[in-house]
Design a protein around this motif. Structure first.
Motif, PDB file in Angstrom:
ATOM      1  N   ILE A 105       1.060  -1.725   0.130  1.00 42.38           N
ATOM      2  CA  ILE A 105       0.078  -0.133   0.084  1.00 42.38           C
ATOM      3  C   ILE A 105       0.528   1.553   0.232  1.00 42.38           C
ATOM      4  CG2 ILE A 105      -1.952   1.245   1.209  1.00 42.38           C
ATOM      5  CD1 ILE A 105      -2.341  -1.334   2.142  1.00 42.38           C
TER       6      ILE A 105
ATOM      7  N   PRO B  36       0.225   4.640   0.751  1.00 41.04           N
ATOM      8  CA  PRO B  36      -0.808   5.782   1.256  1.00 41.04           C
ATOM      9  C   PRO B  36      -1.691   6.070   0.889  1.00 41.04           C
ATOM     10  CG  PRO B  36       0.496   6.172   2.830  1.00 41.04           C
ATOM     11  CD  PRO B  36       0.969   4.486   1.837  1.00 41.04           C
TER      12      PRO B  36
ATOM     13  N   TRP C 247       5.222   8.658  -1.292  1.00 42.19           N
ATOM     14  CA  TRP C 247       4.665   7.624   0.022  1.00 42.19           C
ATOM     15  C   TRP C 247       5.598   6.443  -1.597  1.00 42.19           C
ATOM     16  CZ3 TRP C 247       1.102   9.189   3.814  1.00 42.19           C
ATOM     17  CH2 TRP C 247       1.424   9.677   5.015  1.00 42.19           C
TER      18      TRP C 247
ATOM     19  N   ASN D 222      -2.666   2.559  -4.577  1.00 45.55           N
ATOM     20  CA  ASN D 222      -2.561   3.473  -3.946  1.00 45.55           C
ATOM     21  C   ASN D 222      -3.830   4.000  -3.183  1.00 45.55           C
ATOM     22  OD1 ASN D 222      -0.900   3.985  -7.055  1.00 45.55           O
ATOM     23  ND2 ASN D 222      -0.359   5.189  -5.404  1.00 45.55           N
ATOM     24  N   VAL D 223      -3.781   4.345  -1.998  1.00 38.39           N
ATOM     25  CA  VAL D 223      -4.669   4.399  -1.367  1.00 38.39           C
ATOM     26  C   VAL D 223      -4.282   5.957  -0.209  1.00 38.39           C
ATOM     27  CG1 VAL D 223      -6.451   4.228   0.994  1.00 38.39           C
ATOM     28  CG2 VAL D 223      -5.345   2.105  -0.408  1.00 38.39           C
TER      29      VAL D 223
ATOM     30  N   GLY E 126      -2.480  10.097   5.096  1.00 37.56           N
ATOM     31  CA  GLY E 126      -2.329   8.406   4.932  1.00 37.56           C
ATOM     32  C   GLY E 126      -2.797   7.789   5.959  1.00 37.56           C
TER      33      GLY E 126
ATOM     34  N   GLY F  55      -4.994   4.972   4.673  1.00 29.39           N
ATOM     35  CA  GLY F  55      -4.743   3.302   3.980  1.00 29.39           C
ATOM     36  C   GLY F  55      -4.052   2.361   5.671  1.00 29.39           C
TER      37      GLY F  55
ATOM     38  N   GLN G  23      -7.069   0.941   6.869  1.00 23.71           N
ATOM     39  CA  GLN G  23      -7.386   0.047   5.995  1.00 23.71           C
ATOM     40  C   GLN G  23      -6.527  -0.998   5.980  1.00 23.71           C
ATOM     41  OE1 GLN G  23      -7.511   0.976   1.970  1.00 23.71           O
ATOM     42  NE2 GLN G  23      -8.988   2.365   2.237  1.00 23.71           N
TER      43      GLN G  23
ATOM     44  N   MET H 267       2.577  -1.833   4.045  1.00 21.79           N
ATOM     45  CA  MET H 267       2.686  -0.299   3.986  1.00 21.79           C
ATOM     46  C   MET H 267       3.673   0.337   3.823  1.00 21.79           C
ATOM     47  SD  MET H 267      -0.195   2.239   5.871  1.00 21.79           S
ATOM     48  CE  MET H 267       0.072   2.063   6.937  1.00 21.79           C
TER      49      MET H 267
ATOM     50  N   THR I 272       5.001   3.473   4.867  1.00 17.66           N
ATOM     51  CA  THR I 272       4.787   4.277   5.928  1.00 17.66           C
ATOM     52  C   THR I 272       5.617   5.862   5.659  1.00 17.66           C
ATOM     53  OG1 THR I 272       3.257   5.154   8.010  1.00 17.66           O
ATOM     54  CG2 THR I 272       5.099   3.222   8.401  1.00 17.66           C
TER      55      THR I 272
ATOM     56  N   MET J 150       2.661   9.919   8.389  1.00 14.35           N
ATOM     57  CA  MET J 150       1.264   9.540   9.455  1.00 14.35           C
ATOM     58  C   MET J 150       1.447   9.781  10.914  1.00 14.35           C
ATOM     59  SD  MET J 150       0.444   4.984   8.483  1.00 14.35           S
ATOM     60  CE  MET J 150       0.382   5.978   6.128  1.00 14.35           C
TER      61      MET J 150
END
Length: 336
Positions: free
Chosen positions: A44, A46, A53, A77-78, A83, A86, A89, A101, A103, A107
């Motif tokens: 991921i 985020p 990221w 991509n979320v 962030g 993401g 999720q 993910m 980070t 975040m």
């Protein structure tokens, strides 16, 4: 309270991606349900495509593919809320060993700004990877040729807007540190958040109403425009000058307190077993030691800052405390 101006649109965007992003991650993980991370790994990013990221996630993907560390690596991509969408999720993918993910410091700030009930300490640490650095830049035709030029005008007009990423991001915190160093009240900072480096650069290059004429972002967000002489870098926020880049540091310009360093790391879903965590760590170590990842570090002007799960977990706890204290000092959040 700093950061409330202009936050409605990003908040609406966050709600829109909450549904689509979650199903994208679910679908990616579900395609290989029950398989090990060596077979198929979803990473991921985020944030939207093109940001820091996303860049780290794509470089991870490329290195893992090039070195055949993982059979299949997919980046999803979320974007949204610093962030934290993401992060939320990933937290819901309880015990999924095939999703990780990227980070970083943004975040931590996003969580403190209220973007998520989840915290980084709620997911599984794998490794800290690199340090990344922020740059303060203006359009090439700006009358501010040096950082002191800008600060002189800023002291006369503290309402000059400073652009950057999401509220609570390293961009935002650096802007607050700069205000404090200029002997301005950081709680009165007129900060204009943007969805990412691409949106910020469009604003910097535009003369339309509501755009900004100075911004803070990661070096790689500004890099092409600096090298193409469309933006002028006033300072880099780093312990020393970036190799091969002629930009003075904030410290050498007389502002050592402007010193927030961004970082990148990788985490996994909560509830995975020790064996699954060890496998993800082994994958990350192999990727990290690969020549293609070392080339990415050099190319992106990152600093390597490896830390394994235990050290990374301790670092996250320290960062949560440090960034919360900084945000309180800068008036971004209340001390409650």
């Amino acid at each position: 309270m700093i950061g409330n101006k202009g936050l409605i649109a990003p908040a609406v965007g966050a709600v829109l991606v909450l549904t689509t992003g979650f199903f994208a991650v679910q679908d990616a993980a579900g395609q290989d349900q029950g398989s090990l991370a060596r077979s198929a790994l979803t990473v991921i990013a985020p944030a939207a495509a093109g940001g820091g990221w996303d860049l780290a996630a794509r470089e991870f993907q490329q290195a893992a593919r090039t070195e055949s560390v993982v059979n299949s690596v997919q980046v999803v991509n979320v974007p949204g809320a610093g962030g934290t969408i993401g992060l939320g999720q990933l937290q819901q993918l309880e015990a999924d060993p095939t999703t990780a993910m990227i980070t970083g410091a943004a975040m931590v700030g996003g969580v403190e700004m209220g973007g998520s009930s989840a915290r980084l300490s709620d997911v599984t640490p794998i490794a800290r990877l690199t340090d990344d650095f922020q740059v303060i830049a203006v359009p090439a035709d700006s009358p501010w040729e040096t950082l002191d030029d800008f600060l002189e005008d800023w002291r006369e007009d503290p309402d000059i807007p400073v652009g950057g990423g999401s509220a609570g991001s390293p961009d935002h915190l650096v802007a607050g540190q700069l205000a404090e160093a200029a002997e301005l009240d950081p709680a009165g900072l007129h900060y204009t958040p943007h969805a990412g480096g691409g949106e910020l650069t469009l604003s910097l290059l535009s003369d339309a109403n509501g755009t900004v004429q100075i911004g803070v972002s990661g070096f790689n967000d500004f890099r092409d425009l600096i090298e193409g002489e469309r933006l002028r870098a006033l300072a880099v926020v780093a312990p020393e000058r970036l190799e091969g880049v002629d930009i003075p540091t904030a410290s050498e310009l007389g502002y050592p307190s402007v010193n927030l360093v961004n970082w990148r790391g990788i985490v996994a879903a909560p509830g995975i077993s020790e064996e699954e965590q060890a496998e993800l760590l082994e994958i990350t170590e192999e990727m990290y030691q690969a020549p293609s990842w070392q080339e990415a570090i050099d190319r992106n002007r990152w600093d390597p800052s490896w830390a394994g799960p235990e050290e990374f977990s301790d670092f996250i706890t320290e960062e949560e405390t440090r960034i919360r204290a900084l945000m309180i000092d800068l008036g971004l959040i209340d001390e409650t």
